[in-house]
Motif scaffolding. Structure first.
Motif, PDB file in Angstrom:
ATOM      1  N   ASP A 258      -0.225   8.785 -12.384  1.00 50.39           N
ATOM      2  CA  ASP A 258      -1.629   9.190 -12.308  1.00 50.39           C
ATOM      3  C   ASP A 258      -2.055  10.106 -13.447  1.00 50.39           C
ATOM      4  N   LEU A 259      -1.164  10.940 -13.928  1.00 48.67           N
ATOM      5  CA  LEU A 259      -1.553  11.921 -14.947  1.00 48.67           C
ATOM      6  C   LEU A 259      -1.059  11.580 -16.338  1.00 48.67           C
ATOM      7  N   GLY A 260      -0.226  10.572 -16.480  1.00 50.83           N
ATOM      8  CA  GLY A 260       0.211  10.143 -17.798  1.00 50.83           C
ATOM      9  C   GLY A 260       1.224  11.064 -18.456  1.00 50.83           C
ATOM     10  N   ILE A 261       1.915  11.910 -17.670  1.00 53.38           N
ATOM     11  CA  ILE A 261       2.969  12.759 -18.217  1.00 53.38           C
ATOM     12  C   ILE A 261       4.224  11.903 -18.371  1.00 53.38           C
ATOM     13  N   ILE A 262       4.659  11.690 -19.610  1.00 52.58           N
ATOM     14  CA  ILE A 262       5.749  10.744 -19.854  1.00 52.58           C
ATOM     15  C   ILE A 262       7.125  11.366 -19.645  1.00 52.58           C
ATOM     16  N   GLY A 263       7.212  12.693 -19.790  1.00 53.15           N
ATOM     17  CA  GLY A 263       8.511  13.350 -19.641  1.00 53.15           C
ATOM     18  C   GLY A 263       8.406  14.642 -18.858  1.00 53.15           C
ATOM     19  N   VAL A 264       9.331  14.863 -17.922  1.00 45.33           N
ATOM     20  CA  VAL A 264       9.434  16.105 -17.164  1.00 45.33           C
ATOM     21  C   VAL A 264      10.892  16.556 -17.248  1.00 45.33           C
ATOM     22  N   HIS A 265      11.109  17.785 -17.701  1.00 46.87           N
ATOM     23  CA  HIS A 265      12.470  18.283 -17.889  1.00 46.87           C
ATOM     24  C   HIS A 265      12.564  19.699 -17.331  1.00 46.87           C
TER      25      HIS A 265
END
Length: 498
Positions: free
Chosen positions: A124-131
């Motif tokens: 939904d938010l288009g965040i491609i990476g979460v670390h």
């Protein structure tokens, strides 16, 4: 008599006709020279005027084009700043959240991770990476696109990722975290990144952890094409080559200040659009100075209109970006930044006698709705709350969403009876069951009311009253009652629950 004289004259000079051409030729050449000589100042003035007009036109076209390029570069800078601010706000919402700390630092809830980060953040938010990395920079969580990844997923960001994380760790211990943002990657794979030290908070205490959360959004060709189309930046691309004279550019600097590459595009140049009519005007000048002058004045009018239109577009873009920077994107209410600006403005007006009022609302059972009915329904609940509070206020009052499920009303004119009545009515409305997103929702809210002649004390006092409401049960309205010794933010003052 006359005819006889003429005849005699002709007879006496029978060879004269053959001698006239020879005597007139030098005279004709002399007259031609005099005409050429007399016309030289005119032709000199004409040529000088034409050349001067050409130089002036070239200068004016160049000035218009440079102004258009400068304005376009300012718009690009504002766009990138807004994108980084929005990314840092998203990161702050999840890193500065008790539930994130419980699920990622104190424990590791895989179902919650899948629902929150893979199904919502990426889709939904288009965040491609979460670390998420712990205090030793050891792996805690790596998500890239829609799957869990390992540490190798961070290698694509380059060495600047480590510098960004270290900068995020510099937040003061047990203070509100400050986002660190930067460009990461390379010219072929460029990313916007925001890193924040994970922190928990309640009404009395902020607790920092040694974990850092990083959100990454990719600036690929599709994203650049979307920005170019939306903000009229044709041909927007990333390159390491120097831009041409008529191209606009914005440098991409890494964490250590090195210029990695540049955004380059071909802005709309009003000057080049005017080149054909100006050339036609110059041709008309060579045919007649008057026509050329009138044509030039007409084109000058067009150029001024084009410059004015470009200025108005820039001003509209600035107004739009300013609105987005001060508005909560979900509820269209003022955000925390706008709230702080409002308190600063009230503090400037405070004279020690005028009383100000603030009501702080916090939803009950909102986490249950998010967990059971999903974040989409939770978003609809937040919109409904914002609309409800806005409907109960006057134009001089302002409603803000500070984050999560916390809302605030700042009153322009303090009428204690109306402030209390609005708070009670809001609690009554929000305590009723309502259908949102196809679900029957029952959540409720609690409120804390504070009055003060010093606006800087309002939020702390209202939070204290809200804490008392929560402690005494749901659906409560509590008024902060200061006493003569109320000088410390660490002491719990008296409150009155209604």
């Amino acid at each position: 008599m006359l005819s006889t004289e003429i005849g005699a004259s002709q007879k006496g000079t029978s060879k004269a006709p053959t001698g006239h051409p020879q005597s007139d030729a030098p005279a004709g050449k002399a007259r031609l020279k005099r005409i050429h000589k007399l016309s030289r100042p005119f032709w000199a003035s004409f040529i000088i005027g034409a050349v001067s007009l050409l130089v002036f036109a070239a200068f004016l076209v160049n000035a218009l084009d440079r102004q258009a390029i400068t304005s376009s570069e300012r718009v690009m800078g504002s766009i990138l700043g807004e994108r980084l601010d929005r990314l840092s706000e998203l990161t702050l919402e999840y890193a500065y959240w008790d539930e994130s700390v419980d699920r990622l630092v104190n424990g590791f809830d895989e179902d919650w991770i899948d629902t929150t980060f893979i199904e919502y953040i990426y889709s939904d938010l288009g965040i491609i990476g979460v670390h998420v990395l712990d205090g030793e920079n050891a792996d805690r969580l790596h998500i890239f696109e829609d799957y869990r990844a390992d540490r190798s997923s961070m290698e694509r960001y380059g060495p600047d990722a480590g510098r960004l994380i270290n900068r995020a760790r510099r937040t003061e211990e047990n203070e509100a975290p400050i986002p660190a943002t930067a460009f990461l990657g390379s010219t072929s794979d460029l990313y916007l990144a925001s890193a924040i030290r994970m922190t928990t908070y309640d009404t009395d205490k902020i607790t920092s952890t040694d974990h850092v959360m990083v959100f990454v959004r990719q600036l690929d060709e599709a994203a650049l094409a979307d920005i170019g189309e939306k903000f009229q930046l044709p041909g927007l691309h990333i390159t390491t080559e120097a831009p041409s004279y008529f191209q606009a550019h914005w440098p991409i600097r890494t964490e250590d200040g090195t210029t990695l590459a540049s955004f380059v595009w071909n802005p709309v140049l009003p000057g080049q659009r005017l080149l054909p009519p100006l050339a036609l005007g110059l041709i008309i000048v060579y045919a007649g100075m008057m026509i050329a002058a009138r044509a030039f004045l007409k084109q000058a009018t067009h150029m001024v209109s084009a410059l004015d239109a470009a200025k108005k577009r820039t001003e509209r873009a600035k107004e739009l970006l300013a609105h987005q920077a001060n508005t909560d994107a979900l509820t269209n209410l003022g955000n925390r930044w706008s709230f702080e600006q409002t308190l600063d403005a009230l503090s400037a007006k405070a004279d020690g006698t005028k009383e100000f009022a603030l009501v702080c609302f916090d939803l009950d059972r909102f986490k249950t709705i998010n967990d059971t009915l999903g974040h989409e329904t939770g978003d609809e609940v937040l919109k409904y709350v914002g609309e409800t509070l806005s409907s109960l206020t006057y134009p001089q009052d302002k409603v803000f969403r500070l984050g999560g499920d916390e809302f605030v009303i700042v009153y322009g004119l303090t009428d204690r009876e109306r402030v209390l009545a609005v708070a009670k009515e809001a609690i009554a409305i929000l305590s009723q069951r309502v259908t949102l997103n196809g679900h029957s929702c029952h959540f409720g809210a609690s409120a804390g009311i504070a009055y003060s002649t010093e606006p800087v004390n309002l939020l702390r006092r209202a939070d204290t009253a809200l804490y008392a409401s929560k402690k005494k049960g749901r659906g409560q309205v509590t008024v902060y009652i200061p006493d003569s010794t109320d000088t410390s933010a660490q002491r719990l003052p008296a409150t009155e629950t209604l």
